[in-house]
Scaffold this motif. Sequence first.
Motif, PDB file in Angstrom:
ATOM      1  N   PHE A  21      34.827  50.302  28.156  1.00 26.43           N
ATOM      2  CA  PHE A  21      35.973  49.579  28.708  1.00 26.43           C
ATOM      3  C   PHE A  21      36.436  50.263  29.984  1.00 26.43           C
ATOM      4  O   PHE A  21      36.372  51.490  30.100  1.00 26.43           O
ATOM      5  CB  PHE A  21      37.129  49.542  27.703  1.00 26.43           C
ATOM      6  CG  PHE A  21      36.855  48.640  26.533  1.00 26.43           C
ATOM      7  CD1 PHE A  21      36.524  47.308  26.725  1.00 26.43           C
ATOM      8  CD2 PHE A  21      36.923  49.129  25.234  1.00 26.43           C
ATOM      9  CE1 PHE A  21      36.267  46.473  25.642  1.00 26.43           C
ATOM     10  CE2 PHE A  21      36.660  48.305  24.152  1.00 26.43           C
ATOM     11  CZ  PHE A  21      36.336  46.977  24.355  1.00 26.43           C
ATOM     12  N   PHE A  22      36.955  49.471  30.883  1.00 30.03           N
ATOM     13  CA  PHE A  22      37.400  49.957  32.189  1.00 30.03           C
ATOM     14  C   PHE A  22      38.326  51.178  32.074  1.00 30.03           C
ATOM     15  O   PHE A  22      38.207  52.144  32.843  1.00 30.03           O
ATOM     16  CB  PHE A  22      38.113  48.821  32.945  1.00 30.03           C
ATOM     17  CG  PHE A  22      38.694  49.245  34.251  1.00 30.03           C
ATOM     18  CD1 PHE A  22      37.907  49.282  35.391  1.00 30.03           C
ATOM     19  CD2 PHE A  22      40.031  49.625  34.355  1.00 30.03           C
ATOM     20  CE1 PHE A  22      38.432  49.686  36.611  1.00 30.03           C
ATOM     21  CE2 PHE A  22      40.563  50.035  35.572  1.00 30.03           C
ATOM     22  CZ  PHE A  22      39.760  50.065  36.695  1.00 30.03           C
ATOM     23  N   SER A  44      38.072  53.402  41.523  1.00 27.82           N
ATOM     24  CA  SER A  44      37.731  52.067  41.013  1.00 27.82           C
ATOM     25  C   SER A  44      36.767  51.312  41.928  1.00 27.82           C
ATOM     26  O   SER A  44      35.873  50.603  41.468  1.00 27.82           O
ATOM     27  CB  SER A  44      39.017  51.284  40.808  1.00 27.82           C
ATOM     28  OG  SER A  44      38.737  49.973  40.513  1.00 27.82           O
ATOM     29  N   LYS A  48      31.615  47.016  37.848  1.00 27.50           N
ATOM     30  CA  LYS A  48      32.474  46.370  36.852  1.00 27.50           C
ATOM     31  C   LYS A  48      31.907  44.998  36.507  1.00 27.50           C
ATOM     32  O   LYS A  48      31.368  44.321  37.378  1.00 27.50           O
ATOM     33  CB  LYS A  48      33.872  46.187  37.419  1.00 27.50           C
ATOM     34  CG  LYS A  48      34.521  47.478  37.870  1.00 27.50           C
ATOM     35  CD  LYS A  48      35.898  47.193  38.394  1.00 27.50           C
ATOM     36  CE  LYS A  48      36.307  47.839  39.640  1.00 27.50           C
ATOM     37  NZ  LYS A  48      35.645  48.014  40.800  1.00 27.50           N
ATOM     38  N   PHE A  49      32.064  44.623  35.266  1.00 27.19           N
ATOM     39  CA  PHE A  49      31.670  43.284  34.844  1.00 27.19           C
ATOM     40  C   PHE A  49      32.481  42.895  33.609  1.00 27.19           C
ATOM     41  O   PHE A  49      33.287  43.702  33.140  1.00 27.19           O
ATOM     42  CB  PHE A  49      30.156  43.207  34.596  1.00 27.19           C
ATOM     43  CG  PHE A  49      29.611  44.270  33.666  1.00 27.19           C
ATOM     44  CD1 PHE A  49      29.459  45.591  34.086  1.00 27.19           C
ATOM     45  CD2 PHE A  49      29.272  43.961  32.353  1.00 27.19           C
ATOM     46  CE1 PHE A  49      28.964  46.571  33.238  1.00 27.19           C
ATOM     47  CE2 PHE A  49      28.776  44.942  31.502  1.00 27.19           C
ATOM     48  CZ  PHE A  49      28.627  46.241  31.943  1.00 27.19           C
ATOM     49  N   PHE A  50      32.271  41.687  33.116  1.00 30.89           N
ATOM     50  CA  PHE A  50      33.102  41.199  32.006  1.00 30.89           C
ATOM     51  C   PHE A  50      32.272  40.914  30.780  1.00 30.89           C
ATOM     52  O   PHE A  50      31.114  40.513  30.894  1.00 30.89           O
ATOM     53  CB  PHE A  50      33.808  39.900  32.418  1.00 30.89           C
ATOM     54  CG  PHE A  50      34.658  40.068  33.639  1.00 30.89           C
ATOM     55  CD1 PHE A  50      35.845  40.796  33.584  1.00 30.89           C
ATOM     56  CD2 PHE A  50      34.259  39.519  34.847  1.00 30.89           C
ATOM     57  CE1 PHE A  50      36.620  40.966  34.724  1.00 30.89           C
ATOM     58  CE2 PHE A  50      35.033  39.686  35.987  1.00 30.89           C
ATOM     59  CZ  PHE A  50      36.214  40.416  35.922  1.00 30.89           C
ATOM     60  N   ASP A  51      32.895  41.077  29.598  1.00 27.64           N
ATOM     61  CA  ASP A  51      32.213  40.609  28.385  1.00 27.64           C
ATOM     62  C   ASP A  51      32.694  39.183  28.083  1.00 27.64           C
ATOM     63  O   ASP A  51      33.496  38.627  28.828  1.00 27.64           O
ATOM     64  CB  ASP A  51      32.425  41.584  27.211  1.00 27.64           C
ATOM     65  CG  ASP A  51      33.876  41.681  26.758  1.00 27.64           C
ATOM     66  OD1 ASP A  51      34.698  40.850  27.213  1.00 27.64           O
ATOM     67  OD2 ASP A  51      34.186  42.567  25.956  1.00 27.64           O
ATOM     68  N   GLY A  77      36.327  38.508  28.024  1.00 27.83           N
ATOM     69  CA  GLY A  77      37.100  38.686  29.259  1.00 27.83           C
ATOM     70  C   GLY A  77      37.524  40.129  29.505  1.00 27.83           C
ATOM     71  O   GLY A  77      38.260  40.399  30.449  1.00 27.83           O
ATOM     72  N   ASN A  78      37.088  41.077  28.638  1.00 29.74           N
ATOM     73  CA  ASN A  78      37.417  42.484  28.900  1.00 29.74           C
ATOM     74  C   ASN A  78      36.624  42.980  30.104  1.00 29.74           C
ATOM     75  O   ASN A  78      35.466  42.590  30.288  1.00 29.74           O
ATOM     76  CB  ASN A  78      37.001  43.371  27.716  1.00 29.74           C
ATOM     77  CG  ASN A  78      37.733  43.001  26.455  1.00 29.74           C
ATOM     78  OD1 ASN A  78      38.958  43.017  26.405  1.00 29.74           O
ATOM     79  ND2 ASN A  78      36.977  42.635  25.424  1.00 29.74           N
ATOM     80  N   THR A  79      37.256  43.847  30.884  1.00 30.11           N
ATOM     81  CA  THR A  79      36.517  44.435  32.000  1.00 30.11           C
ATOM     82  C   THR A  79      35.745  45.639  31.494  1.00 30.11           C
ATOM     83  O   THR A  79      36.311  46.536  30.850  1.00 30.11           O
ATOM     84  CB  THR A  79      37.478  44.886  33.123  1.00 30.11           C
ATOM     85  OG1 THR A  79      38.294  43.782  33.458  1.00 30.11           O
ATOM     86  CG2 THR A  79      36.723  45.364  34.348  1.00 30.11           C
ATOM     87  N   LEU A  80      34.471  45.646  31.784  1.00 31.16           N
ATOM     88  CA  LEU A  80      33.599  46.753  31.370  1.00 31.16           C
ATOM     89  C   LEU A  80      33.107  47.484  32.611  1.00 31.16           C
ATOM     90  O   LEU A  80      33.085  46.915  33.700  1.00 31.16           O
ATOM     91  CB  LEU A  80      32.400  46.216  30.586  1.00 31.16           C
ATOM     92  CG  LEU A  80      32.724  45.326  29.392  1.00 31.16           C
ATOM     93  CD1 LEU A  80      31.446  44.788  28.766  1.00 31.16           C
ATOM     94  CD2 LEU A  80      33.529  46.090  28.347  1.00 31.16           C
ATOM     95  N   VAL A  81      32.690  48.729  32.391  1.00 28.83           N
ATOM     96  CA  VAL A  81      32.249  49.552  33.519  1.00 28.83           C
ATOM     97  C   VAL A  81      30.974  50.293  33.136  1.00 28.83           C
ATOM     98  O   VAL A  81      30.878  50.838  32.038  1.00 28.83           O
ATOM     99  CB  VAL A  81      33.368  50.570  33.872  1.00 28.83           C
ATOM    100  CG1 VAL A  81      32.853  51.642  34.804  1.00 28.83           C
ATOM    101  CG2 VAL A  81      34.563  49.879  34.483  1.00 28.83           C
TER     102      VAL A  81
END
Length: 395
Positions: free
Chosen positions: A49-50, A62, A67-70, A73-77
């Motif tokens: 998670f971000f 940052s 960065k991308f999304f699952d 809609g969570n931001t992942l890194v």
Amino acid sequence: MKRQLLHTPEGVRDIYNDECEKKMLLQDQLYHILRLHGYHPIQTPTFEFFDIFGREIGTTPSKDLYKFFDREGNTLVLRPDITPSIARCAAKYFGEEELPIRLCYMGNTFINNSSYQGRLKECTQLGAELLGDPSVDADAEMISMVISCLKAAGLKEFQLSIGHADFFRGLMEAAGLLEEQEEELRELISNKNFFGVEEFVETLNLEENLKNLFGMLGNLYTGSDELSAARECAASYPRILKAIGDLEELHKILEVYEVSRYVSFELGTISNYQYYTGIIFAGYTFGSGEAIVKGGRYDRLLTCFGKDSASIGFAFVIDQLMAALQRQKIDVPVERCVELMVYKSAKRQKAITAAATARAVGRCVELMLWDETKQRKDYEDYAARSRMTNVQFFA
Ligand SMILES: N[C@@H](Cc1c[nH]c[nH+]1)C(=O)O
């Protein structure tokens, strides 16, 4: 095939054949040293998670994160740094442990740095973290382990520069610098522009001792006398005084480990990572402009994850280390002892049994079905090209 499909994006690369063999062997050698010191292996996910790498953690900015999304809609890194992940794990799985925890790891990190720097965006790191030990003895153990690893890698000449996060922070505090001024100074130090630092300090109107301390940012010390001289100037600056005291004590313990000759104290050592609170170090050698190993003490990082635990660690950047070894013409001795067995269908049973028998006693065998369009010589040439030790035909 479209040529385009064969390309990789800027900053990532394929590693194959000899280079890959060497890289894996080097990793094994270094990992072995960490295991010899009682470090336990741990693996954490490649993305998180971000927030694990967010601003409060103090790692990569940052803008440099992938960065991308699952689906939720969570931001992942993609991890830019493995230390925050280890800190998270230590808080999660070893929350109750009161004694120090020793962990080691190997994995890739991803930093979306600007392309013109020509840096790799994906690197392999191999590192160790000693969690829950605030002592200078822990600092010394880490430094000595780094040196053992550098020697195991075959390097003869290298230097480990050690500084302290509180030297710079203490200076900022004592001089009451604004954020922009601090940035300016950081920039000058990172570029090793110590004339610039001097000029900058002239504009500040500081008292003599503080000015002298600023003047030490560009110095390199190898003995404890020079550190004691620095200590005298720091008498009325407790934060700086403590930083120098830690370095002096570290120097003493490094003498016990008999590694002090590989070390220099550089009070201007700074890091872009804000999580460092104590010693900061980086290892350099010829053939690599960048550090081949970096690390430091981070006593407050685990608090972000709910465990108070003073900790220290380091990570080798294997790609930089490999580049340096190659430029210094230091060979990583890969043992090549693969045998080739080629069989025709009629002799399948015999060949498969022979390969299994050989492998059971530790011989490496590449087993291949004879392609009727190929000659014996084609296989012999292939074996020679691949530096195989033996070819056997089942025909
Ligand atoms: N994670 C740091 C190195 C380190 C490990 N432990 C402490 N510091 C880096 O990527 O530079």
